[in-house]
Design a protein around this motif. Structure first.
Motif, PDB file in Angstrom:
ATOM      1  N   GLY A   1      26.330 -34.799 -86.829  1.00  0.00           N
ATOM      2  CA  GLY A   1      27.120 -33.900 -87.665  1.00  0.00           C
ATOM      3  C   GLY A   1      28.594 -34.270 -87.601  1.00  0.00           C
ATOM      4  O   GLY A   1      29.002 -35.181 -86.865  1.00  0.00           O
ATOM      5  N   LYS A   2      29.422 -33.568 -88.362  1.00  0.00           N
ATOM      6  CA  LYS A   2      30.853 -33.881 -88.410  1.00  0.00           C
ATOM      7  C   LYS A   2      31.717 -32.773 -87.808  1.00  0.00           C
ATOM      8  O   LYS A   2      32.797 -33.023 -87.301  1.00  0.00           O
ATOM      9  CB  LYS A   2      31.291 -34.082 -89.873  1.00  0.00           C
ATOM     10  CG  LYS A   2      30.949 -35.435 -90.457  1.00  0.00           C
ATOM     11  CD  LYS A   2      31.847 -36.562 -89.969  1.00  0.00           C
ATOM     12  CE  LYS A   2      33.240 -36.571 -90.555  1.00  0.00           C
ATOM     13  NZ  LYS A   2      33.323 -37.116 -91.887  1.00  0.00           N
ATOM     14  N   LEU A   3      31.253 -31.525 -87.907  1.00  0.00           N
ATOM     15  CA  LEU A   3      32.118 -30.412 -87.500  1.00  0.00           C
ATOM     16  C   LEU A   3      32.099 -30.232 -85.987  1.00  0.00           C
ATOM     17  O   LEU A   3      31.070 -30.385 -85.337  1.00  0.00           O
ATOM     18  CB  LEU A   3      31.691 -29.121 -88.207  1.00  0.00           C
ATOM     19  CG  LEU A   3      31.837 -29.184 -89.743  1.00  0.00           C
ATOM     20  CD1 LEU A   3      31.359 -27.895 -90.379  1.00  0.00           C
ATOM     21  CD2 LEU A   3      33.294 -29.445 -90.144  1.00  0.00           C
TER      22      LEU A   3
ATOM     23  N   PHE B   1      22.763 -21.850 -87.788  1.00  0.00           N
ATOM     24  CA  PHE B   1      21.647 -22.655 -87.262  1.00  0.00           C
ATOM     25  C   PHE B   1      22.083 -24.113 -87.246  1.00  0.00           C
ATOM     26  O   PHE B   1      22.800 -24.572 -88.146  1.00  0.00           O
ATOM     27  CB  PHE B   1      20.450 -22.440 -88.200  1.00  0.00           C
ATOM     28  CG  PHE B   1      19.225 -23.244 -87.900  1.00  0.00           C
ATOM     29  CD1 PHE B   1      18.524 -23.066 -86.719  1.00  0.00           C
ATOM     30  CD2 PHE B   1      18.730 -24.164 -88.834  1.00  0.00           C
ATOM     31  CE1 PHE B   1      17.367 -23.802 -86.459  1.00  0.00           C
ATOM     32  CE2 PHE B   1      17.579 -24.896 -88.591  1.00  0.00           C
ATOM     33  CZ  PHE B   1      16.890 -24.712 -87.394  1.00  0.00           C
ATOM     34  N   THR B   2      21.668 -24.868 -86.228  1.00  0.00           N
ATOM     35  CA  THR B   2      22.102 -26.277 -86.139  1.00  0.00           C
ATOM     36  C   THR B   2      21.078 -27.256 -86.698  1.00  0.00           C
ATOM     37  O   THR B   2      21.332 -28.451 -86.755  1.00  0.00           O
ATOM     38  CB  THR B   2      22.340 -26.679 -84.672  1.00  0.00           C
ATOM     39  OG1 THR B   2      21.072 -26.652 -83.987  1.00  0.00           O
ATOM     40  CG2 THR B   2      23.326 -25.760 -83.988  1.00  0.00           C
TER      41      THR B   2
ATOM     42  N   ARG C   1      30.491 -32.662 -81.549  1.00  0.00           N
ATOM     43  CA  ARG C   1      30.188 -32.298 -82.939  1.00  0.00           C
ATOM     44  C   ARG C   1      28.763 -31.767 -83.056  1.00  0.00           C
ATOM     45  O   ARG C   1      27.927 -32.008 -82.186  1.00  0.00           O
ATOM     46  CB  ARG C   1      30.346 -33.513 -83.859  1.00  0.00           C
ATOM     47  CG  ARG C   1      31.756 -34.098 -83.870  1.00  0.00           C
ATOM     48  CD  ARG C   1      31.787 -35.426 -84.621  1.00  0.00           C
ATOM     49  NE  ARG C   1      33.067 -36.094 -84.488  1.00  0.00           N
ATOM     50  CZ  ARG C   1      33.980 -36.168 -85.445  1.00  0.00           C
ATOM     51  NH1 ARG C   1      33.771 -35.596 -86.619  1.00  0.00           N
ATOM     52  NH2 ARG C   1      35.117 -36.808 -85.263  1.00  0.00           N
ATOM     53  N   SER C   2      28.500 -31.078 -84.171  1.00  0.00           N
ATOM     54  CA  SER C   2      27.148 -30.570 -84.408  1.00  0.00           C
ATOM     55  C   SER C   2      26.929 -30.366 -85.901  1.00  0.00           C
ATOM     56  O   SER C   2      27.869 -30.046 -86.634  1.00  0.00           O
ATOM     57  CB  SER C   2      26.961 -29.225 -83.700  1.00  0.00           C
ATOM     58  OG  SER C   2      25.754 -28.605 -84.107  1.00  0.00           O
TER      59      SER C   2
ATOM     60  N   PRO D   1      25.182 -30.808 -92.784  1.00  0.00           N
ATOM     61  CA  PRO D   1      24.080 -31.343 -91.970  1.00  0.00           C
ATOM     62  C   PRO D   1      24.448 -32.655 -91.293  1.00  0.00           C
ATOM     63  O   PRO D   1      25.440 -33.299 -91.633  1.00  0.00           O
ATOM     64  CB  PRO D   1      22.986 -31.576 -93.019  1.00  0.00           C
ATOM     65  CG  PRO D   1      23.734 -31.834 -94.293  1.00  0.00           C
ATOM     66  CD  PRO D   1      25.003 -31.027 -94.225  1.00  0.00           C
ATOM     67  N   ALA D   2      23.621 -33.031 -90.326  1.00  0.00           N
ATOM     68  CA  ALA D   2      23.704 -34.386 -89.782  1.00  0.00           C
ATOM     69  C   ALA D   2      23.209 -35.329 -90.868  1.00  0.00           C
ATOM     70  O   ALA D   2      22.466 -34.918 -91.765  1.00  0.00           O
ATOM     71  CB  ALA D   2      22.816 -34.498 -88.552  1.00  0.00           C
TER      72      ALA D   2
END
Length: 338
Positions: free
Chosen positions: A276-278, A299-300, A316-317, A268-269
């Protein structure tokens, strides 16, 4: 002697044969995708061999440079990136390449240009190399929409426009998981043959799982829905058993387990990383593509992950992906918060 069993063992579905079979379903295809994929497979074999020899070959350790994400580069990261860039360019089927290790996109010279754009993380989880934990390569493939000079815009497209995605995991065995948009299949490298053999046909993620995967070290910085969801995993109020926590810290390994056993993977953020990191293009999109193809969801926190439209190549998300019912629960918590 069981001749029938022996006959079965000789009828091997290699990844090349599998892709050629798929290609035969499309009379208009010219084999470009098959050639591109065979070069990606070659890159995976090379990196698998390098990973296995890393301790002996002194490939472990820092290369002395820092990549675009501010992470110190391992020698193996640099090697893997070079291998994939060269393999993809020499295929003659690519126009734009985006790698986690390179600040800018790579544009292929016109004489070697083709109709595909490839986004990839050459060695995901490389901080785990030293302790022998599974690491991997992640990739996604787009088709060019025109034949003119390629630009960065050619890869800044939503994940739902990807034509294929996959990852190769270098662990106790080397496994390549691939989707070309018609389901997900897993191939395991037979070292004696040097071939990827179909071992996990038509992978379907269980509709609900009993494992959650998240870095709980970030818990104090999470938002409300994530905190509530993880609390629910640990202390369910409906009488169901608590979920088990499994977290490797290598995205390929965590997503691979989630794909096979079900459950949910959360990144998660949080207050430290509000976006987020990814990375969207070469981590979130390929893994979300595979999850959806296997019957799961991604899902974001705001929308379906594959509907994101990135504005930068290293954007990132946050991401929540896994079993359909498990992702539904986190979606409901976000919806309730409005």
């Amino acid at each position: 002697m069981d001749h029938e069993a022996d006959a079965y063992r000789t009828d091997l579905m290699t990844i090349t044969r599998f892709v050629l079979n798929e290609q035969s379903k499309y009379p208009e295809s010219r084999g470009d995708f098959t050639i591109l994929l065979s070069n990606i497979v070659l890159g995976c074999k090379f990196v698998c061999s390098a990973v296995n020899k890393a301790g002996l070959a002194k490939l472990i350790g820092l290369a002395g440079e820092t990549n675009i994400q501010g992470e110190e580069q391992k020698k193996l990261d640099v090697l893997s990136n070079d291998v994939f860039v060269k393999a993809l360019v020499s295929s003659g089927r690519t126009s734009v390449l985006v790698s986690e290790e390179d600040e800018e996109a790579t544009f292929v010279e016109s004489s070697k240009r083709g109709k595909y754009c490839v986004v990839f993380d050459p060695l995901d989880g490389s901080s785990n190399i030293d302790c022998g934990v599974s690491i991997g390569t992640i990739f996604g493939i787009y088709t060019m929409t025109h034949n003119d000079d390629p630009t960065t815009e050619d890869v800044l497209k939503p994940g739902n426009e990807m034509v294929a995605a996959g990852y190769c995991m270098y662990g106790s065995s080397c496994m390549l998981v691939l989707s070309t948009g018609t389901g997900v299949n897993g191939f395991t490298l037979d070292p004696s043959l040097g071939e990827f053999i179909l071992t996990h046909p038509d992978i379907k993620i269980p509709k609900k799982g009993n494992i959650y995967s998240v870095n709980e070290g970030n818990a104090q910085n999470w938002d409300g829905p994530t905190t509530k969801y993880v609390e629910k995993c640990k202390f369910p109020k409906d009488g169901s058993p608590a979920k088990s926590l499994r977290y490797v810290g290598s995205m390929v390994a965590d997503v691979h387990r989630t794909l096979l056993y079900g459950g949910i993977f959360l990144y998660p953020a949080d207050k430290k990383s509000p976006n987020g990191k990814l990375r969207v293009l070469y981590e979130v999109f390929p893994m979300s593509f595979l999850m959806e193809q296997a019957g799961g969801q991604a899902f974001t926190g705001k929308k379906r992950a594959l509907d994101l439209v990135p504005e930068k190549i290293h954007e990132r998300s946050p991401i929540f992906l896994g079993s359909y019912d498990d992702v539904e629960e986190i979606k409901a918590l976000y919806a309730a918060e409005g």
